[in-house]
Design a protein around this motif. Structure first.
Motif, mmCIF file in Angstrom:
data_model
loop_
_atom_site.group_PDB
_atom_site.id
_atom_site.type_symbol
_atom_site.label_atom_id
_atom_site.label_comp_id
_atom_site.label_asym_id
_atom_site.label_seq_id
_atom_site.Cartn_x
_atom_site.Cartn_y
_atom_site.Cartn_z
ATOM 1 N N GLN A 317 -64.428 40.653 23.673
ATOM 2 C CA GLN A 317 -64.152 39.359 24.318
ATOM 3 C C GLN A 317 -62.802 39.402 25.036
ATOM 4 O O GLN A 317 -61.824 38.828 24.590
ATOM 5 C CB GLN A 317 -64.191 38.237 23.275
ATOM 6 C CG GLN A 317 -65.576 37.983 22.705
ATOM 7 C CD GLN A 317 -65.574 36.843 21.712
ATOM 8 O OE1 GLN A 317 -65.377 37.033 20.523
ATOM 9 N NE2 GLN A 317 -65.782 35.628 22.217
ATOM 10 N N GLY A 327 -65.816 45.697 27.785
ATOM 11 C CA GLY A 327 -66.818 44.686 27.459
ATOM 12 C C GLY A 327 -68.235 45.179 27.704
ATOM 13 O O GLY A 327 -69.133 44.386 27.962
ATOM 14 N N MET A 406 -68.939 30.135 24.149
ATOM 15 C CA MET A 406 -67.593 30.308 24.689
ATOM 16 C C MET A 406 -66.659 29.223 24.170
ATOM 17 O O MET A 406 -65.489 29.477 23.892
ATOM 18 C CB MET A 406 -67.628 30.279 26.217
ATOM 19 C CG MET A 406 -68.216 31.510 26.853
ATOM 20 S SD MET A 406 -67.707 31.655 28.580
ATOM 21 C CE MET A 406 -65.965 32.008 28.439
ATOM 22 N N VAL A 417 -69.345 36.576 17.782
ATOM 23 C CA VAL A 417 -68.240 36.253 18.672
ATOM 24 C C VAL A 417 -67.423 35.093 18.106
ATOM 25 O O VAL A 417 -67.776 34.482 17.103
ATOM 26 C CB VAL A 417 -68.754 35.897 20.087
ATOM 27 C CG1 VAL A 417 -69.430 37.094 20.725
ATOM 28 C CG2 VAL A 417 -69.680 34.689 20.043
ATOM 29 N N ILE A 555 -69.067 38.345 30.568
ATOM 30 C CA ILE A 555 -68.607 37.616 29.383
ATOM 31 C C ILE A 555 -69.537 37.916 28.207
ATOM 32 O O ILE A 555 -70.762 37.831 28.339
ATOM 33 C CB ILE A 555 -68.587 36.098 29.646
ATOM 34 C CG1 ILE A 555 -67.597 35.760 30.769
ATOM 35 C CG2 ILE A 555 -68.261 35.326 28.380
ATOM 36 C CD1 ILE A 555 -66.151 36.042 30.450
ATOM 37 N N THR A 557 -70.884 36.576 24.800
ATOM 38 C CA THR A 557 -70.981 35.271 24.135
ATOM 39 C C THR A 557 -72.339 35.151 23.447
ATOM 40 O O THR A 557 -73.112 36.112 23.401
ATOM 41 C CB THR A 557 -70.762 34.122 25.144
ATOM 42 O OG1 THR A 557 -70.793 32.863 24.473
ATOM 43 C CG2 THR A 557 -71.829 34.123 26.229
ATOM 44 N N TYR A 592 -76.612 38.040 21.026
ATOM 45 C CA TYR A 592 -75.446 37.859 21.892
ATOM 46 C C TYR A 592 -75.707 38.592 23.202
ATOM 47 O O TYR A 592 -76.558 39.481 23.282
ATOM 48 C CB TYR A 592 -74.177 38.400 21.208
ATOM 49 C CG TYR A 592 -73.932 37.757 19.863
ATOM 50 C CD1 TYR A 592 -73.161 36.606 19.753
ATOM 51 C CD2 TYR A 592 -74.521 38.271 18.715
ATOM 52 C CE1 TYR A 592 -72.973 35.986 18.523
ATOM 53 C CE2 TYR A 592 -74.336 37.661 17.483
ATOM 54 C CZ TYR A 592 -73.562 36.517 17.393
ATOM 55 O OH TYR A 592 -73.388 35.895 16.183
ATOM 56 N N ARG A 594 -73.827 40.303 26.881
ATOM 57 C CA ARG A 594 -72.610 40.711 27.591
ATOM 58 C C ARG A 594 -72.725 40.425 29.084
ATOM 59 O O ARG A 594 -71.901 40.877 29.865
ATOM 60 C CB ARG A 594 -72.315 42.191 27.366
ATOM 61 C CG ARG A 594 -73.311 43.158 28.006
ATOM 62 C CD ARG A 594 -72.862 44.595 27.793
ATOM 63 N NE ARG A 594 -73.760 45.573 28.400
ATOM 64 C CZ ARG A 594 -73.631 46.028 29.652
ATOM 65 N NH1 ARG A 594 -72.665 45.570 30.427
ATOM 66 N NH2 ARG A 594 -74.472 46.926 30.117
#
Length: 803
Positions: A317, A327, A406, A417, A555, A557, A592, A594
């Motif tokens: 993250q 990431g 997030m 996360v 991102i 999350t 999750y 990416r």
């Protein structure tokens, strides 16, 4: 309508487009029919030191739905007393008297009867305590009125057996879970079990975290400040201390909610800290870098510095801590280009008092990293008209679920996360199930929500989008009157229209131009403008949105649970896998992703920082929040030529506003911020120009309006009317008295398609912050291309700010 996450040019689209239009039981057979019913009675008792009589009892499921309503029995001297004199009555033993007990009956359809293990929440308010000193005598002059509330968790089976008492222990132990409207029984039992281990030694019921453990918070015999379970207290005086403290005494006047006294401001009320033994004056009792609130919430020991579990995917993250990691992409970012979350004091991880609403596609309520923070009672699904916002059917559910992670994915729990504000409460609003303007307006005005995260917008910025009075009036109503008059906070993604041939500009959306909106652009892991991000004079700040996750990081999350469900795997148009979110084996179940990106990611990042600010200072107004975000933003991408100092000496850039949000700096300023005071709004100053705009002339025309009012600027609105056959040709610049230039319309090829005209179109700029409104404001209009001509008919200006 468009979601503001974006896709790589060779990937099958993941964005979704929506067009807006405006104590016993009966018996039953082995295979009951749907019409069969069963009548169930429950019971229990209420007490502080003595019985509570005439109190209101509400029994609800953990999702907030009411099951039973009751009133505790009043005191009858002849029924409940054994000895009399002129001044006092001796009470019968607990097991023989009725005063303070309660009972209720309800008929259920057999198919909907709760199981014996189903956990429920009891709330007790009002009434009178007949023996407040707990000496076993009722003295008329000692009877005290009681406000409350008291709470207790109990299983349905314990209620049916009548073995439940609502008291100070049950209430203080329930406080953490009750405050957050927990809907997951296992989390409630975990928290209560932890407290039980601190309070009680072993007893015949055993020490397992089960129904027996819960019963220890509901002692069935309270008389003379003792009970059948109080004999197992590790500290015999703990109940007395609780009763005589601020919490216990304040309950009589209604001045003490369970979570109103928090000396170290980390999120655990003092009464609860007293029970578990943590330091009421230190947010991190074991000095392990994680505050006590977060540890209790995640199930680790706040008194054991070795117990904290990390978040498995936190190292990926970069937006929380950028060390240059990839990431999962090919390239890494630049260290330090993040939200400065790790610079925060350990106190600030978010608060259950602050609710962030995700106005989106819904939130997967069963996601292990979201379920404890998601408040079902405040959520709503506009397609099913139920509180659970879980995406159903054709809902593009990954989007809202990713945004929620997030903001508030639970931290320090050993799962995937961590959110920007990992202990804050969330509410999900599945408005994209219908995409009706009226549903968006309803979501904007939902009670109990402080911050609204909006990662959606118009189909394109290449057209003027007027959202209409219904939605804009709701936005204004919430911003002016939400949060008890302090104003709800609305964060909007700027949009993802930028391409090599199109200048994506957020000033073409009426919502994004509103002074009640915080418009956010996106930066990547190198701290530069994301390749897709819209810009504009109405952009207040930038935040972390990333790129596409292939060459450069996107991102990491939360995603819909399940491998290949949602956003964790990327396919091309032929169905071939282009990339996955395996993350070196740390995400084997695909829960999750990416690949989240876009200003859709930047928007919830800012919403999460706003939640931290309100934890630091709940008195902040929505204008205070905007102001602090701008004043504490970090200047990124320093070599970009768009940076200028405005008239107040603040760096500002049409791409980034005042820079990337800095969580640590924003919270530090928020803590002691004195407030901007009442909003000052100038009159509307108008210039009826009716001036021709020279075709394909770089000089263009310039008009001026003088303002005598002296206001420190927060926001500037400019309404413009033109008669021009192609407004895409027009570059429009507002120049403040201090010389700050705000590009309201960029103009040029493919800026705005078609033959739209500016008909009293409201532009706005945030770039003149803290300048004085007094002086001459100039408007420059330049026609960049030949072939079409026209005139500026009129324009007007209004300043909003403070003294």
């Amino acid at each position: 309508m468009l979601f503001y996450s974006v896709v790589h040019k060779v990937i099958a689209p993941v964005t979704a487009v929506f067009l807006l239009t405006a104590c016993g039981s009966g018996s039953h057979s082995e295979t009951p029919t749907p019409t069969e019913t069963i009548t169930v009675s429950i019971g229990g008792s209420t007490a502080v030191r003595g019985a509570l009589c005439g109190a209101d009892i509400e029994v609800t499921k953990l999702d907030g739905s009411a099951l039973f309503l009751a009133k505790s029995y009043t005191y009858d001297p002849q029924r409940d007393g054994t000895e009399y004199n002129a001044t006092a009555t001796k009470l019968l033993p607990f097991g023989e008297r009725i005063a303070g007990r309660f009972s209720a009956t309800r008929t259920f359809a057999v198919s909907s009867l709760p199981s014996e293990e189903t956990m429920m929440l009891l709330k007790v308010s009002g009434g009178n305590e007949i023996d407040p000193d707990g000496d076993g005598f009722v003295v008329p002059g000692e009877i005290r009125s009681f406000a409350g509330p008291l709470y207790a968790y109990a299983t349905f089976g314990a209620l049916r057996d009548g073995n439940v008492s609502v008291n100070l222990f049950s209430s203080a132990a329930a406080a953490v879970a009750a405050e957050r409207h927990l809907s997951v029984p296992s989390t409630v039992t975990m928290i209560l079990g932890k407290v039980a281990q601190k309070l009680f030694s072993s007893d015949p019921a055993g020490s397992m975290i089960d129904a027996a453990t819960l019963t220890r918070f509901n002692p069935a015999v309270i008389e003379n400040n003792c009970s059948t379970h109080f004999g197992y207290l590790n500290d015999p005086d703990s109940y007395k201390v609780l009763a005589e403290g601020n919490y216990g005494t304040g309950l009589y006047a209604g001045s003490e909610g369970l979570w109103k006294k928090d000396g170290d401001q980390e999120g655990l009320m003092d009464a609860f800290e007293q029970l578990v033994g943590t330091d009421q004056g230190l947010p991190d009792s074991d000095s392990d870098g994680v505050n006590d609130y977060a540890e209790v919430w995640s199930g680790t020991d706040p008194l054991n510095g070795e117990s904290v579990e990390g978040d498995l995917l936190f190292p990926y993250q970069w937006y929380l801590l950028n060390t240059g990691q990839t990431g999962g992409a090919q390239n890494g970012g630049i260290a330090g280009e993040d939200l400065d979350i790790v610079g925060l004091p350990t106190t600030f991880t978010g608060s259950g008092d602050v609710v962030v609403g995700i106005v989106d596609t819904g939130v997967e309520s069963g996601h292990p990293d979201l379920t404890n923070n998601l408040d079902i009672s405040l959520s709503y699904h506009y397609g099913t008209h139920a509180n659970d916002p879980v995406p159903l059917g054709s809902d593009i559910g990954y989007h809202g679920t990713a945004c929620a992670g997030m903001i508030g994915a639970q931290g320090y729990n050993g799962w995937g996360v961590r959110g920007v504000a990992p202990m804050t409460r969330l509410a999900g609003f599945n408005v994209l199930a219908t995409a009706r303007v009226s549903d968006f307006a309803d979501a904007f005005l939902r009670n109990g929500v402080a911050i609204f995260s909006n990662s959606w917008g118009p189909l394109t910025s290449a057209a003027l989008t007027d959202w209409g009075a219904v939605l804009e009036d709701a936005l204004e109503e919430g911003a002016l009157n939400g949060r008890g008059g302090k104003g709800a906070i609305y964060v909007f993604a700027a949009g993802n229209d930028r391409t090599a041939s199109h200048e994506g500009y957020a000033n073409t959306s009426s919502l994004h131009n509103s002074k009640y909106a915080i418009t956010v652009s996106s930066v990547n892991a190198a701290g530069r403008l994301s390749s897709y991000s819209n810009t504009g004079a109405n952009v207040l700040v930038a935040a972390t949105g990333g790129e596409y996750g292939f060459k450069d990081p996107a991102i990491v999350t939360t995603d819909l649970t399940g491998l290949g469900i949602g956003y964790d795997i990327k396919y091309d148009s032929e169905g071939n896998i282009l990339g996955d979110s395996w993350l070196e084996g740390n995400n084997p179940d695909g829960n999750y992703t990416r690949f989240m990106n876009g200003t859709s990611s930047a928007c919830p990042a800012v919403a999460g920082v706003c939640a931290l600010m309100l934890q630091a200072n709940p008195a902040l107004t929505r204008r205070d929040v905007r102001y602090i975000l701008a004043r504490t933003a970090r200047q990124n991408d320093a070599s970009d030529g768009g940076w200028n100092l405005n008239g107040a000496g603040l760096p500002v850039n049409g791409k980034y506003g005042f820079g990337v949000v800095d969580a640590a700096a924003a919270v530090a300023m928020a803590e002691g911020f004195p407030s901007l005071g009442p909003e000052q709004i100038s009159g509307q100053y108008t210039d009826v120009a009716n001036v021709d705009i020279p075709d394909a002339n770089t000089t263009g025309i310039e008009r001026a309006i003088s303002i005598a009012e002296k206001i420190l600027v927060e926001h500037v609105d400019v309404w413009i009317t033109t008669d021009h056959d192609r407004i895409d040709d027009l570059r429009i610049i507002l120049v403040s008295p201090a010389g700050t230039e705000s590009v309201l319309a960029v103009g040029g090829e493919n800026y705005i398609f078609g033959s739209a005209r500016y008909m009293d179109w409201r532009f706005s700029t945030e770039q003149c912050l803290d300048e004085s409104s007094a002086g001459t404001w100039r408007l420059k209009v330049i026609d960049l291309k030949s072939g079409y001509s026209g005139m500026l008919q009129n324009w007007r200006i209004q300043i909003s700010g403070h003294n």
